[in-house]
Design an enzyme around this catalytic site. Structure first.
Site, PDB file in Angstrom:
ATOM      1  N   GLY A   1       0.828  -1.197   0.000  1.00  0.00           N
ATOM      2  CA  GLY A   1       0.000   0.000   0.000  1.00  0.00           C
ATOM      3  C   GLY A   1       0.866   1.251   0.000  1.00  0.00           C
TER       4      GLY A   1
ATOM      5  CG  ASN B   1      -3.694   4.275  10.097  1.00  0.00           C
ATOM      6  OD1 ASN B   1      -4.094   5.396   9.771  1.00  0.00           O
ATOM      7  ND2 ASN B   1      -2.480   4.067  10.561  1.00  0.00           N
TER       8      ASN B   1
ATOM      9  CB  THR C   1      10.106 -10.611 -11.886  1.00  0.00           C
ATOM     10  OG1 THR C   1      11.125 -10.481 -12.861  1.00  0.00           O
ATOM     11  CG2 THR C   1       9.388 -11.929 -12.070  1.00  0.00           C
TER      12      THR C   1
ATOM     13  CB  CYS D   1       9.177   4.094  22.188  1.00  0.00           C
ATOM     14  SG  CYS D   1      10.822   4.534  22.688  1.00  0.00           S
TER      15      CYS D   1
ATOM     16  CD  GLN E   1      -6.223   0.151   8.155  1.00  0.00           C
ATOM     17  OE1 GLN E   1      -7.037  -0.729   8.446  1.00  0.00           O
ATOM     18  NE2 GLN E   1      -4.934   0.044   8.432  1.00  0.00           N
TER      19      GLN E   1
ATOM     20  CB  SER F   1      -2.396  -3.275   1.266  1.00  0.00           C
ATOM     21  OG  SER F   1      -1.443  -4.199   1.697  1.00  0.00           O
ATOM     22  CB  ALA F   2      -2.717  -8.654  -0.408  1.00  0.00           C
ATOM     23  CG  HIS F   3      -0.461  -6.691   4.912  1.00  0.00           C
ATOM     24  ND1 HIS F   3      -0.388  -6.402   6.249  1.00  0.00           N
ATOM     25  CD2 HIS F   3      -0.133  -5.562   4.263  1.00  0.00           C
ATOM     26  CE1 HIS F   3      -0.021  -5.139   6.390  1.00  0.00           C
ATOM     27  NE2 HIS F   3       0.143  -4.606   5.196  1.00  0.00           N
TER      28      HIS F   3
END
Lengths: 358, 403
Positions: B76, B164, B250, B338, B192, B212-214
């Site tokens: 993303g 997010n 690729t 942190c 999101q 995004s896929a994850h």
């Protein structure tokens, strides 16, 4: 020894060799260990200093924790350090005193805020890689010097009370630094060859530069006089000098001169010959007694700076303060530094040097 | 904290990433048999090419785009960087349309993901003007301010669809229309949103959209960028003909094939899950409100992601809460990280006007397809204890023995 399996300990891991080995030893001894790195959010000094507390330090600590198979966390203490240690450090210097920030950090952050967090988390102990020992004698806990006298850090830890001492573990107290490095290699810890950190962690360059930027506009040049009141030169501002200092005074008078006294009210430095820096009597305030409170004049061994030789002295309680009288005069007793009282190897008390009397 | 019973594990960080869906996992394992380079002309290559194009079809259909309008990228963040970078790409003729060599600017918001904010800051270094539109206390774009900013010649607007940290959902359709009225192109970071909300690019009329896929039970390392047919474009990664010359390198064939399966599963499960998560969110919020004093929820009360709860606890630090919860087997997140070298409180909460003190005491809990009501009961119970404990220890003093 038998029930360590049920005991939980948090190890403060700086990413250095000492605290890494401390964690490894405790794990081997059967404790349930979790690692914690205190992040102080310090400026990432391009110079490579400070050697602790930065992003690299956190990554190193995480790697060690992974190798040991222990949990590891990072908690931020940046604001606390600023409020409780750095601000005080700057203020003390502006008053012509020479503070010891490591003593304060141990008292107010590591062994207070962090200790509370550890206990709150259900830990039985907090451990660090400090070189010192804790022994229990007749129901009381005593902080004692490390076996490795060259590395002994008891001077920085004297403000620990009974309630704190009974919750602390210093696994390196019986070891020498060489042995610790050797252990790090045996445990295959990637930090085994890492250099020791020596500097004050929140100061990226020299402390003079640091104070200059922190105290902008709050220091002024003033006069340097000898003990008879004769003007010998001018100084840059009292925050940049400490008792016993010989360099950077810019005075040529035929013999080496040393700072004898910092007179903040008059913005003056008093200098003199080396023998004039030798004093024997001073007043100590803000005293902590880890065990019994000292009630009467007692002969003890007193140390007035980290790793300086300790010397025999009478310590006489006067109200909340104490008057310390060395048997023989010593070099550069420095207000702001700590005076730590020892009985043999054990710390029996200590406080902040307020004033040199004679 | 409880060392007798085996600790229950509850994962409440679905906005950070999601576990791989079992069906997606199967697809990945099967796809591992096929190793050909999709650019090759021989059979092994053609086989993988076919699988990738099938996935592209699914991914495109999922947001009502055509397959040609989708390029696969590494994440993303890469999709977002690709779009923001359009504004200053001097090597490319098409970028004229998106504003370089002119005095136009980019508008983005104060609550974007760091990958957008930092990419925009980098454009600033290259001489592109960047304006930041603010948000109200719920995290919604301030429309008046946005309208004003659009009055100055604007090349590109980039505003996220759903945040997010606090979950606030923007009215992207309206924001997009307003941008178009002023001749600006519109990008939305929908990382999101896609897979949690119905997203239809034709209805939104967005020019660019990242996802995004994850975040939707697919693997890490693969993202998609929607580029409306005809919208200006300039490749971010150059040097190959892949993705029709729009993204060199690729193809991550395993990732792309898995992405296709992930959206297929989302299509089946999303609607029911939305209802379920909405109920769980109410349960979680009610539980916190009932059991823990001095709290405040952050984000929009209605227009917010179903699975996201952001809450501030006064007198407690987020990092400490996170640590204590993790010890109890519960995974959540804080705004101030942190370990990433920053003490700064969450820029999102700060932008919504939450005072720094309260930002430091905030945690985000984000739920997903494996979260159950039992999990929520457990979390409320643990959280209640943890907050009580954390508040206690910050006020307690460990004995001092002065002379």
């Amino acid at each position: 020894m038998s029930n360590k399996k049920n005991k939980k300990v948090m190890v403060a891991m700086s990413g250095g060799v000492d605290s890494s080995v401390a964690a490894a030893l405790l794990k081997d001894q059967g404790y349930e260990v979790i690692g914690l790195t205190m992040c102080f959010n310090l400026p990432d000094a391009k110079t490579g200093k400070p050697a602790c507390c930065g992003v690299q330090a956190i990554a190193d600590a995480k790697r060690v924790a992974d190798i040991l198979g222990i949990r590891h966390y990072v908690l931020n203490f940046g604001q606390e350090l600023q409020k409780k240690v750095v601000a005080d450090f700057v203020k003390q210097y502006s008053l012509g005193l020479t503070p010891n920030p490591c003593v304060r950090c141990n008292e107010l952050i590591k062994f207070d805020s962090l200790l509370k967090k550890a206990l709150g988390l259900g830990m039985d102990y907090l451990a660090t890689g400090h070189y010192a020992r804790i022994e229990k004698t007749a129901g009381k806990y005593f902080l004692k010097k490390a076996k490795d006298k060259k590395k002994d850090q008891s001077y920085f830890l004297y403000r620990l009370t009974q309630e704190k001492l009974k919750r602390l573990l210093f696994p390196l107290g019986e070891l020498t630094k060489d042995k610790v490095r050797q252990l790090a290699r045996i445990y295959k810890l990637p930090v085994s060859e890492k250099q020791d950190s020596q500097e004050i962690c929140f100061i990226p360059g020299t402390y003079q530069e640091f104070l200059k930027s922190e105290l902008k506009g709050k220091f002024f040049p003033g006069l340097i006089k000898d003990t008879s009141g004769k003007v010998l030169g001018t100084h840059q501002g009292i925050p940049f000098y400490t008792i016993g200092q010989r360099d950077k005074l810019g005075i040529a008078c035929g013999y080496p001169v040393y700072v004898l006294k910092i007179n903040s009210n008059k913005n003056e430095l008093v200098v003199g010959k080396k023998e004039e820096t030798l004093k024997s009597k001073f007043l100590v305030q803000d005293i902590i007694y880890p065990g019994a409170v000292l009630k009467k004049k007692t002969r003890l061994m007193v140390r007035i700076r980290h790793l300086s030789p300790q010397a025999s002295a009478w310590v006489k309680p006067i109200g909340k303060k104490s008057e310390v009288t060395f048997k023989k005069p010593v070099f550069a007793i420095t207000p702001g530094q700590s005076a730590v009282f020892y009985k043999k190897d054990a710390v029996v008390g200590g406080g902040i040097i307020e004033e040199v009397l004679q | 904290m409880n060392n007798k019973t085996k600790t229950r594990k509850v994962y409440l960080d679905y906005n950070a990433t999601t576990p791989i869906h079992p069906e997606v996992k199967k697809t990945i394992i099967e796809a591992m048999e096929f190793y050909g380079n999709p650019s090759s002309l021989h059979e092994p290559g053609r086989k993988v090419r076919g699988m990738i194009e099938e996935a592209r079809g699914k991914v495109a259909a999922f947001i009502n785009a055509t397959p040609e309008e989708i390029i696969f990228v590494g994440s993303g963040s890469e999709a977002n960087n690709t779009v923001i970078n359009l504004s200053s790409c001097p090597a490319c003729g098409t970028c004229e349309a998106s504003g370089c060599k002119t005095d136009k600017k980019i508008i983005t918001s104060t609550i974007e993901h760091p990958c957008v904010l930092e990419a925009a800051a980098c454009q600033k270094e290259r001489g592109i003007r960047v304006s930041y539109v603010g948000v109200d206390k719920f995290g919604k774009i301030k429309i008046d301010e946005y309208q004003k900013l659009l009055k100055e010649k604007t090349a590109l607007v980039s505003i996220m669809m759903a945040n997010n940290e606090i979950g606030t959902i923007q009215d992207i359709k309206k924001l997009c229309q307003m941008a178009h009225e002023q001749g600006a192109l519109f990008h939305t970071d929908a990382v999101q949103a896609v897979g949690k909300l119905e997203v239809d690019v034709k209805e939104l009329e967005a020019d660019y959209l990242s996802f995004s896929a994850h975040k939707i039970y697919g693997p890490k390392g693969v993202g998609a960028l929607y580029i409306r047919k005809g919208a200006a474009f300039c490749p971010f990664i150059r040097g190959g003909h892949q993705e029709k010359g729009r993204r060199a390198g690729t193809e991550n064939s395993l990732g792309i094939i898995a992405f296709g399966k992930a959206v297929e599963m989302r299509k089946k499960e999303m609607a029911a899950e939305f209802k379920r998560l909405s109920a769980l969110k109410s349960l979680l919020k009610a539980g916190i409100e009932k059991n823990i004093p001095d709290i405040q929820f952050n984000g929009h009360p209605q227009d917010s992601l179903a699975g996201t709860v952001n809450v501030s606890f006064s007198g407690a630090e987020g990092e400490t809460i996170l640590l204590y919860l993790d010890m109890g087997g519960i995974a959540v997140s804080t705004g101030s990280a942190c370990a990433s070298g920053s003490l700064d409180p969450s820029h999102v909460l700060m932008a919504t006007g939450v005072p720094a003190e309260r930002c430091h005491g905030s945690i985000r809990m984000s739920m997903g397809r494996d979260t159950t009501d039992k999990d929520i009961d457990y979390v409320v119970e643990k959280l209640t204890k943890v907050i009580k404990r954390v508040r206690e220890i910050s006020s307690v003093s460990i004995g001092v023995n002065h002379g």
